[in-house]
Write a protein that holds these residues in place. Structure first.
Motif, mmCIF file in Angstrom:
data_model
loop_
_atom_site.group_PDB
_atom_site.id
_atom_site.type_symbol
_atom_site.label_atom_id
_atom_site.label_comp_id
_atom_site.label_asym_id
_atom_site.label_seq_id
_atom_site.Cartn_x
_atom_site.Cartn_y
_atom_site.Cartn_z
ATOM 1 N N ARG A 3 0.835 -1.193 0.000
ATOM 2 C CA ARG A 3 0.000 0.000 0.000
ATOM 3 C C ARG A 3 0.876 1.252 0.000
ATOM 4 O O ARG A 3 1.855 1.330 0.758
ATOM 5 C CB ARG A 3 -0.924 0.016 1.219
ATOM 6 N N LYS A 5 1.539 4.860 1.033
ATOM 7 C CA LYS A 5 1.087 5.750 2.106
ATOM 8 C C LYS A 5 1.613 7.164 1.883
ATOM 9 O O LYS A 5 2.560 7.383 1.142
ATOM 10 C CB LYS A 5 1.575 5.224 3.461
ATOM 11 N N ASN A 11 -6.327 4.052 -0.981
ATOM 12 C CA ASN A 11 -6.577 2.837 -1.762
ATOM 13 C C ASN A 11 -5.643 2.704 -2.957
ATOM 14 O O ASN A 11 -6.066 2.373 -4.052
ATOM 15 C CB ASN A 11 -8.027 2.828 -2.245
ATOM 16 N N TYR A 13 -2.178 0.831 -4.406
ATOM 17 C CA TYR A 13 -1.315 -0.323 -4.165
ATOM 18 C C TYR A 13 -0.270 -0.420 -5.273
ATOM 19 O O TYR A 13 -0.560 -0.145 -6.437
ATOM 20 C CB TYR A 13 -2.149 -1.613 -4.126
ATOM 21 N N ASP A 128 -10.043 0.996 -5.947
ATOM 22 C CA ASP A 128 -8.620 0.776 -5.719
ATOM 23 C C ASP A 128 -7.837 1.169 -6.966
ATOM 24 O O ASP A 128 -8.279 0.968 -8.094
ATOM 25 C CB ASP A 128 -8.358 -0.702 -5.420
#
Length: 203
Positions: A3, A5, A11, A13, A128
């Motif tokens: 993921r 950050k 959402n 990835y 996502d």
């Protein structure tokens, strides 16, 4: 899969392009290119933007909240509410921001985007974003992987909902639950312990 950050989006990835240094620190291949590809993925989606998507696109365009508010003759305070999620982002402003991004960075998709906007939903649906680093090409969105991830999560939510229903006693008399998945639809089949007690749960 890792993921991403610190970008304001919950959402995102990464399938690859992540480097772990000996001291444990994390680095990313072509971080500017990753942000640009991610903004492009948001711009190519249809429907109203979520607050975090709006903020990410705005920053990618180096626009202020006042600039975004002016797109629909609104104030910067209204734009701030959109970004915080205290008010839904209108579809019109979502599309205008997308078109501004595409006009500046990816003109060849402008016509296709306009056609897509005509039939889209006004509801903001979080999704996502799965990004892949391709050597010699840079960052690309892996749509197929994102779709597979969405299907898996839908299956997990369904399974959890059924477990909770059984815990509440809502599925008495049912022995087995079988989920049959197809490419574009899901069919739910229930085998009842007693056909007299069986009842239709899904239509």
């Amino acid at each position: 899969m890792r993921r991403l950050k610190g970008v304001g989006l919950p959402n995102v990835y990464l399938l690859d392009g992540v480097l772990e240094r000996p001291d444990g620190a994390i680095a990313y291949r072509d971080l500017d290119g990753l942000y640009q590809a991610l903004a492009g993925a948001i711009a190519m989606r249809s429907g109203a933007l979520t607050g975090p998507e709006l903020r990410f696109l705005r920053k990618s365009l180096d626009m202020t909240q006042e600039d975004v508010g002016r797109l629909g003759d609104k104030s910067s305070q209204i734009a701030a509410k959109w970004e915080k999620g205290s008010a839904p982002v209108p579809l019109a402003e979502s599309n205008m921001l997308r078109l501004i991004w595409l006009e500046r960075f990816n003109k060849r998709y402008l016509a296709a985007a306009v056609r897509a906007f005509i039939v889209e939903s006004t509801e903001a649906v979080p999704c996502d974003y799965v990004m892949r680093f391709v050597e010699g090409e840079g960052w690309r969105e892996d749509i197929a992987f994102a779709q597979a991830l969405a299907v898996r999560r839908a299956d997990e939510r369904l399974a959890q909902a059924l477990i909770e229903a059984m815990d509440r006693g809502g599925l008495e008399g049912f022995k087995t639950i079988v989920t049959v998945s197809a490419a574009d639809e899901e069919e739910f089949v229930f085998d009842a312990a007693d056909s007299a007690q069986s009842k239709e749960m899904f239509t």
